[in-house]
Design an enzyme around this catalytic site. Structure first.
Site, mmCIF file in Angstrom:
data_model
loop_
_atom_site.group_PDB
_atom_site.id
_atom_site.type_symbol
_atom_site.label_atom_id
_atom_site.label_comp_id
_atom_site.label_asym_id
_atom_site.label_seq_id
_atom_site.Cartn_x
_atom_site.Cartn_y
_atom_site.Cartn_z
ATOM 1 C CB SER A 110 -1.138 -0.109 1.435
ATOM 2 O OG SER A 110 -2.161 1.248 1.046
ATOM 3 C CG ASP A 119 -6.782 -2.628 -3.705
ATOM 4 O OD1 ASP A 119 -7.775 -1.367 -3.313
ATOM 5 O OD2 ASP A 119 -5.382 -2.489 -4.028
ATOM 6 C CG HIS A 127 -5.261 -2.361 -0.416
ATOM 7 N ND1 HIS A 127 -4.361 -1.751 -1.225
ATOM 8 C CD2 HIS A 127 -4.981 -1.440 0.368
ATOM 9 C CE1 HIS A 127 -3.956 -0.686 -1.054
ATOM 10 N NE2 HIS A 127 -4.137 -0.957 0.689
#
Length: 724
Positions: free
Chosen positions: A594, A669, A701
């Site tokens: 991320s 995602d 995600h």
């Protein structure tokens, strides 16, 4: 003599595993072989000196809610056992009590929507009568009891409903809810993700009014993802997602009168109500508090609303040269004075304000941060909180008088402590863990922190880990050539030889206010790092500028330049570590997920003379692709700050790629869109750069489910071995 030799030889063979280091495997990590036990869904009751725990039998697929006595820790009774109710055959996912604690709202068959939100089959359980009743005929969201225990409100298909529990009558209190258009009482995608709440409605203390936020998503641009599933054709999923600089939902505040079945819209125009990140009723049943923010999120108003007249009055205003973080710490006391936390003096601290908004007392102070507010004991006049007074990587529990005097540290063990207090604040259950000690639970006295009784430990996990002789996590502070002192930890092989040269694999997240260098027990990644250490790697993690719990100045230095100073610090830290005699400076890699993937990408590109390889999982590659609330909080809009966006986005630096690069993303995602990776790939292709990449179909995600994590971590492990 020969027989003795043979016997001794056989003994050595049989004993060899006892002395040799057992190798940790990815299969063990991702099948939960080292999972710790915990007190799941631990809740302290408010009306009696008890607490409850959700005890689950995973093998049997059953769950029960057990009631315990705070003073003795003895189990009092089982409130409900799913085995006795056909409707709960799939177990109990979560539960909440009614205000009088005579009923339960029980969720089962939950289906996630986004990070926090879900729909579920909900049931109302009468504890005394042992009667389980379905709340609705369909899966609903966020049900809550009214203050008088007679009703339950809930959301269904973007509208709000109220059910009278005695008559069973259901009243629909909003009518205009519609997918991708209007949401009533439930947050939109960006509020849920970035303001971290889902239920955007609240009952008052009299049970006669419901305040709610209405989200008009009409003008918010849509984003579409493809779900491949197993069918012949992919299925599109379209939702409203405001990217930086684009339109957000238009939010408005409303109050529904349960008795009159009428709804009033509240005029907040005097307070620039671009965002409404929190609503909460005060202890005065006819006074609602609402927090109002501007788009830059650097001006926050606490507003009181008269529920009968609709008049809104500003009580408190706070501004910041960068941004203000929203918390759930606002707490109203009996006289409607309130507890507020703020970092306005440079560190996050507790303040006591009168109901008129005038400051009564700054309760805590110092060059350290309050990290959690637990509550106020009106009998003793004490406030209970968690802080980093004992070092920014640690957490301890304290009590202090509301007058700021007589502070006492209640947790003697250094590490991560977190408390659940009894209703009278005379006891607390402390969960404690450190890098050397798995989580344990114990009962302590709130007066002096004295240990009363141990409840649960994970010594069995330590015993299980003994044959692996796992390396220890060493905490340190790295000082860069620029003079910045950064918290770090290092994991070395258990058989570390200082005369050897080891490859270095760095891990970080680095996002604003985050922390990865903390004195806590192992997560899944920690076991992976230890596995790599067993295979001859040194692993290090550094929290650079922009991370949390070291004061506002350290955290907010990255304002308008996300990635600039964080990347500088990782590169500089790598140079410091690379200068150690036992680290091979030509073999340094970096990994992140991320924000950490955004960082590892930038480090490999901007630090191409330092890093040999990088792995980026679900990275933001262009800040223009990410959402409004998060990105603009730290960067303002791309229209206002184009250079801040573009100079720090990896996609604009692909020509600098020299090392090995693995790019990973889930195709579903909803947070950091696959678009980030696809356009990064295109930029790399057009720059004629070679790289590796992997896309995980229909994974969000978190990229998990089935064997997904095992396969992903196998791929990453192989990539490290081949390139570092």
């Amino acid at each position: 003599m020969n027989n003795i030799k043979i016997t001794f030889y056989l003994f050595l063979l049989s004993a060899a595993p006892l002395f040799a280091q057992q190798k940790i495997t990815l299969e063990e990590i991702w099948t939960g072989a080292f999972r710790t036990s915990s007190m799941d869904e631990l809740q302290a009751l408010k009306n009696t000196n008890h607490y409850t725990v959700l005890n689950t039998d995973r093998r049997a697929g059953a769950a029960q809610i057990d009631l315990y006595d705070f003073a003795t820790l003895q189990k009092v009774t089982t409130l409900i056992d799913s085995k006795n109710h056909q409707e709960l055959q799939r177990g109990i996912d979560s539960y909440t009590f009614s205000p009088d604690e005579k009923k339960l709202l029980i969720a089962t068959n939950s289906e996630p929507i986004y990070r926090h939100s879900f729909v579920a089959d909900f049931f109302v359980y009468d504890i005394a009568g042992k009667k389980l009743t379905s709340l609705a005929n369909e899966k609903v969201q966020e049900p809550t009891f009214s203050a008088d225990n007679s009703k339950v409100a809930y959301a269904y298909k973007n509208n709000l409903y109220v059910k009278d529990l005695a008559s069973g009558k259901v009243t629909q209190i909003t009518q205009d809810g519609s997918v991708n258009a209007v949401i009533n009482g439930i947050t939109d995608w960006v509020y849920e993700e970035e303001f971290a709440f889902v239920r955007a409605y609240d009952w008052n203390a009299a049970g006669d009014k419901i305040a709610f936020i209405r989200f008009d998503e009409t003008d918010v641009p849509q984003f579409t993802m493809e779900y491949y599933n197993q069918g012949l054709y992919p299925q599109p999923y379209t939702f409203k997602y405001p990217k930086a600089g684009e339109e957000n939902s238009k939010v408005s505040l409303h109050i529904y009168d349960v008795k009159n079945n009428t709804t009033k819209k509240i005029d907040l125009s005097a307070f620039n109500p671009y965002y409404l990140p929190r609503i909460k009723w005060t202890n005065n049943a006819q006074t609602l508090s609402v927090q109002v923010m501007n788009r830059h999120q650097n001006n926050l108003d606490l507003v009181f609303v008269d529920a009968n007249s609709g008049v809104a009055t500003g009580i408190l205003n706070e501004t910041d040269k960068a941004y203000i973080d929203i918390t759930d710490n606002l707490t109203f006391l009996n006289d409607n004075s309130f507890i507020w936390t703020s970092e306005k003096n440079g560190y996050n601290h507790i303040y006591h304000y009168g109901s008129n908004g005038k400051l009564i007392k700054q309760v805590t102070s110092g060059n350290w941060e309050v990290t959690a507010y637990y509550g106020f004991d009106k009998t003793s006049g004490n406030i209970f909180y968690q802080s980093v007074e004992n070092g920014s990587i640690n957490r301890d529990v304290y009590r202090i008088g509301i007058n700021g005097k007589n502070k006492v540290r209640l947790t003697p063990q250094t590490g991560t402590n977190n408390a659940t207090f009894s209703p009278k604040f005379d006891y607390f259950i402390n969960s404690y863990a450190s890098a050397a000690t798995p989580v344990s639970y114990a009962l302590h006295s709130s007066k002096d922190g004295r240990l009363v009784k141990e409840i649960l430990d994970n010594k069995a996990v330590l015993e299980k880990l003994k044959p692996y002789n796992l390396p220890k996590k060493e905490f340190t502070v790295i000082k860069t050539d620029k003079g910045h002192e950064l918290n770090a930890w290092i994991i070395k092989p258990a058989d570390f030889d200082p005369s050897k040269k080891y490859p270095l694999f760095m891990y970080q997240y680095s996002g604003p206010g985050s922390q990865q260098v903390n004195n806590d027990w192992n997560g899944y990644d920690d076991y992976w790092f230890m596995m790599l250490a067993q295979q001859g790697y040194i692993i290090a993690c550094v929290d650079g500028r922009g991370t949390g719990f070291k004061g506002a100045e350290f955290k907010k230095v990255t304002y308008k330049q996300l990635g600039k100073y964080e990347v500088e610090d990782q590169i500089d830290a790598a140079k410091v570590l690379g200068g150690y005699d036992y680290i091979d400076e030509s073999r340094i890699g970096i990994f992140g997920w991320s924000y950490g993937g955004f960082m590892s990408s930038n480090c490999l590109l901007k630090g191409n003379d330092v890093f040999k390889m990088a792995i980026a999982v679900a990275p933001v590659t262009n800040w223009r692709f990410y959402d409004t609330v998060y990105t603009e909080r730290y960067m303002q809009t791309p229209q206002e700050n184009p250079s801040g966006y573009d100079e720090n986005s990896p996609i604009n630096h692909v020509k600098k790629l020299k090392g090995a690069y693995l790019l990973v993303h889930g195709s579903a995602d909803d947070n950091v869109h696959l678009q980030n990776t696809m356009l990064m790939v295109e930029a790399l292709v057009q720059a004629n750069k070679q790289f590796d990449w992997a896309i995980y179909p229909d994974k969000n995600h978190g990229i998990y489910g089935g064997a997904t994590r095992l396969q992903l971590y196998t791929k990453m492990t192989n990539f490290i071995k081949e390139n570092l």
